[in-house]
Design an enzyme around this catalytic site. Structure first.
Site, mmCIF file in Angstrom:
data_model
loop_
_atom_site.group_PDB
_atom_site.id
_atom_site.type_symbol
_atom_site.label_atom_id
_atom_site.label_comp_id
_atom_site.label_asym_id
_atom_site.label_seq_id
_atom_site.Cartn_x
_atom_site.Cartn_y
_atom_site.Cartn_z
ATOM 1 N N ARG A 289 -66.567 -43.210 -30.438
ATOM 2 C CA ARG A 289 -67.665 -42.228 -30.344
ATOM 3 C C ARG A 289 -67.560 -41.231 -31.500
ATOM 4 O O ARG A 289 -68.561 -40.890 -32.124
ATOM 5 C CB ARG A 289 -67.607 -41.473 -29.004
ATOM 6 C CG ARG A 289 -68.042 -42.290 -27.805
ATOM 7 C CD ARG A 289 -68.458 -41.400 -26.631
ATOM 8 N NE ARG A 289 -67.358 -40.821 -25.893
ATOM 9 C CZ ARG A 289 -66.680 -41.421 -24.910
ATOM 10 N NH1 ARG A 289 -66.992 -42.655 -24.551
ATOM 11 N NH2 ARG A 289 -65.701 -40.803 -24.293
ATOM 12 N N THR B 166 -70.675 -44.424 -23.157
ATOM 13 C CA THR B 166 -70.895 -42.981 -23.221
ATOM 14 C C THR B 166 -69.778 -42.319 -22.412
ATOM 15 O O THR B 166 -69.122 -42.964 -21.584
ATOM 16 C CB THR B 166 -72.235 -42.581 -22.587
ATOM 17 O OG1 THR B 166 -72.181 -42.893 -21.188
ATOM 18 C CG2 THR B 166 -73.400 -43.319 -23.232
ATOM 19 N N GLU C 137 -70.392 -42.713 -18.725
ATOM 20 C CA GLU C 137 -70.040 -44.041 -18.190
ATOM 21 C C GLU C 137 -68.533 -44.150 -17.995
ATOM 22 O O GLU C 137 -68.063 -44.669 -16.976
ATOM 23 C CB GLU C 137 -70.473 -45.135 -19.166
ATOM 24 C CG GLU C 137 -71.938 -45.435 -19.171
ATOM 25 C CD GLU C 137 -72.263 -46.514 -20.199
ATOM 26 O OE1 GLU C 137 -72.788 -47.545 -19.794
ATOM 27 O OE2 GLU C 137 -71.980 -46.323 -21.403
ATOM 28 N N GLU C 138 -67.797 -43.658 -18.978
ATOM 29 C CA GLU C 138 -66.339 -43.745 -18.896
ATOM 30 C C GLU C 138 -65.850 -43.035 -17.633
ATOM 31 O O GLU C 138 -65.016 -43.559 -16.885
ATOM 32 C CB GLU C 138 -65.722 -43.128 -20.153
ATOM 33 C CG GLU C 138 -64.271 -43.490 -20.348
ATOM 34 C CD GLU C 138 -63.680 -42.872 -21.603
ATOM 35 O OE1 GLU C 138 -64.431 -42.300 -22.433
ATOM 36 O OE2 GLU C 138 -62.448 -42.943 -21.756
ATOM 37 N N GLY C 139 -66.392 -41.840 -17.376
ATOM 38 C CA GLY C 139 -66.009 -41.093 -16.178
ATOM 39 C C GLY C 139 -66.432 -41.811 -14.903
ATOM 40 O O GLY C 139 -65.657 -41.926 -13.947
#
Ligand SMILES: *[C@@H]1O[C@H](CO)[C@@H](O)[C@H](O)[C@H]1NC(C)=O
Ligand SMILES: *[C@@H]1O[C@H](CO)[C@@H](O)[C@H](O)[C@H]1NC(C)=O
Ligand SMILES: *[C@@H]1O[C@H](CO)[C@@H](O)[C@H](O)[C@H]1NC(C)=O
Ligand SMILES: *[C@@H]1O[C@H](CO)[C@@H](O)[C@H](O)[C@H]1NC(C)=O
Length: 497
Positions: free
Chosen positions: A129, A164, A167-169
């Site tokens: 990112r 994003t 999304e990761e979280g």
């Protein structure tokens, strides 16, 4: 009826009970076999392309035609040699090349008949990112090289992309709760049930370049964009999640160095309170300022060198943390996290993994320790000299050993002051795995993309009738046995006999 007839009758009855029990058992086992037949082991692969390294996870589960699936578990993992894929800016094909060892390993672990049906995903996180913020085309070139390599293997490649932060979280939260069976539980009888009294866990993830917090708040969130809604197995969840870019462990270490450099005037030798006395570390200014997470000073002489001298000063180290963690209040005060970001009050139990775990595990504070013990352990660790530390940990590389003090103080600052855990410290567990499966975003990602968690309840519960069937069999056999017994008794009572 003669007196000697009674033992005979008992013997016959016993034999009949034994026979029927065995028959019932055989029938029920035979039935189990046929019920299991349409299930076969399936595999899935996810690469976690993190900022500092890449790991391959191989998952397996029992699948059927109806996609009624058993529990997904991790069967293997493989660490890719070298640094994260974002470090291959000068040599993009090298990023693809680096994955080959683990792809070969996965190929040898999956039966050849199953390889074509094995989905492979590669997801990149904050390291990429940041690179895409600096130079989008470089990030695209690296992803294309990585995709090219995976396509040359006999798997079902489903794409390489950058997740994003949200999304990761979210996927980390799904992973934790899936492994703890918070959504649904697989019982011994093979049934799926929704566990009573929702014990939904929060997830805390500390990577190299970003950190994520995700949990299900008590009250509806005040900023809808900070939450996502999920329907899993017929139950709805609202999950707050935020990913703090540049708040990962390695970027925090960089911010510390940059702050110390900027506040040292023109000096090229600077005391570092978090480094241990007797340790010193020299690097170029370019190495400190090569990230969008630190603001490059004007007229930087990037080839100039700076040396950090360890001074083992725990309290100074702790006080430095507030220079790099932005504790500004937000417009939703007191519902604030770090950096002026809205965060509802933390709620329930939390599971802290990745660098949260590695740091606390090194200090002997995992999975849980009371707050005063944590603080005193960190203090005594930070105050040790480098010589003592190395003597106590001869097998740990210097680049890791150097940073445990700073990361421990950093973790305490973000958890207690930033994310507001000071009143519920004992709700956090620092752990790496659940049921032999590593906790991270990868499992949740694969579960979602392969539709392994149905949103509707009915799909999850159909088809598991084994215990019902066994009960029916047992009933029929009992009835037969009783009839047999009655016939025997009648036969023995027959006066003509
Ligand atoms: C069930 O799984 C098969 C094979 O994995 C897949 O092709 C199909 O689309 C899935 N069906 C549903 C409804 O998800
Ligand atoms: C981004 O990277 C490409 C390829 O390395 C290079 O040609 C281009 O000049 C870079 N762009 C910027 C803005 O640095
Ligand atoms: C801290 O965060 C606030 C809110 O986002 C921002 O306005 C401020 O500039 C930040 N301070 C620093 C020192 O970065
Ligand atoms: C899961 O995948 C679906 C598409 O299959 C997507 O619409 C949904 O947003 C994903 N869930 C999460 C939590 O990202």
């Amino acid at each position: 009826m003669g007196v000697q007839m009674k033992p005979l009758m008992l013997g016959a009855a016993f034999a009949a009970v034994s026979c029927t029990t065995i028959i019932a058992l055989i029938l029920s086992l035979a039935n189990h076999q046929t019920l299991d037949q349409p299930y076969s082991t399936q595999y899935g692969i996810v690469f976690d392309a993190g900022s500092t390294h890449t790991t391959l996870f191989l998952y397996q589960w029992l699948g059927s035609k109806e996609n009624n699936t058993g529990i997904v578990s991790q069967s293997q993992s493989c660490d890719v040699d070298g640094d994260g894929i974002s470090s291959y800016v000068q040599n993009p094909p090298g990023a693809g090349e680096s994955l080959k060892k683990c792809l070969d390993f996965a190929k040898s672990s999956i039966p050849s008949g199953k390889q074509r049906a094995t989905p492979v995903y590669i997801g990149a996180t904050a390291g990429m990112r940041l690179l895409s913020l600096q130079n989008q085309s470089q990030a695209d070139i690296i992803l294309a090289e990585v995709a090219k390599t995976i396509r040359s293997y006999p798997f079902d490649f489903r794409g390489a992309r950058i997740l994003t932060g949200m999304e990761e979280g979210a996927y980390g939260w799904i992973t934790v709760n899936y492994l703890f069976e918070s959504f649904i539980k697989h019982t011994f009888e093979g049934k799926w049930v929704h566990p009573k009294a929702g014990r939904i866990l929060g997830a805390l993830d500390l990577g190299g370049a970003s950190t994520q917090i995700s949990f299900s708040p008590k009250d509806p969130v005040r900023v809808p964009e900070s939450a996502f809604n999920l329907q899993l197995y017929g139950y709805k969840y609202e999950v707050y999640t935020h990913s703090y870019q540049c708040y990962g462990k390695d970027q925090a270490m960089k911010k510390l160095q940059a702050w110390l450099h900027k506040n040292a005037g023109a000096s090229s030798v600077v005391n570092h309170p978090c480094y241990h006395q007797g340790y010193n570390f020299t690097l170029t200014l370019a190495e400190i300022y090569n990230s969008p997470c630190v603001v490059t000073p004007n007229n930087l002489n990037s080839t100039a060198k700076i040396t950090f001298l360890g001074i083992s000063n725990s309290s100074l180290c702790l006080s430095l943390m507030e220079k790099i963690v932005n504790l500004t209040n937000c417009t939703f005060s007191p519902d604030c996290g770090i950096d002026g970001v809205y965060q509802p009050p933390v709620n329930g139990e939390f599971f802290a993994f990745s660098a949260y775990f590695y740091t606390f595990n090194f200090l002997g504070l995992a999975p849980k320790a009371p707050l005063n013990l944590v603080l005193s352990t960190i203090d005594s660790h930070c105050n040790k000299t480098w010589k003592t530390l190395v003597a106590q940990n001869p097998s740990i590389k210097a680049k890791y050993l150097r940073d445990y003090c700073a990361s421990a103080h950093y973790i305490m600052t973000i958890l207690l002051k930033g994310l507001k855990f000071s009143n519920i410290w004992d709700q956090i567990s620092f752990e790496e795995k659940v049921a032999d499966t590593d906790v991270g975003w990868t499992l949740g990602y694969m579960l979602n993309l392969t539709n392994l968690i149905p949103s509707e309840r009915s799909r999850a519960i159909t088809g598991v009738t084994h215990s019902q069937w066994a009960a029916q069999t047992f009933f029929i056999v009992c009835a037969l046995f009783l009839s047999l017994l009655i016939i025997i008794i009648l036969f023995l009572h027959d006066p003509k006999h």
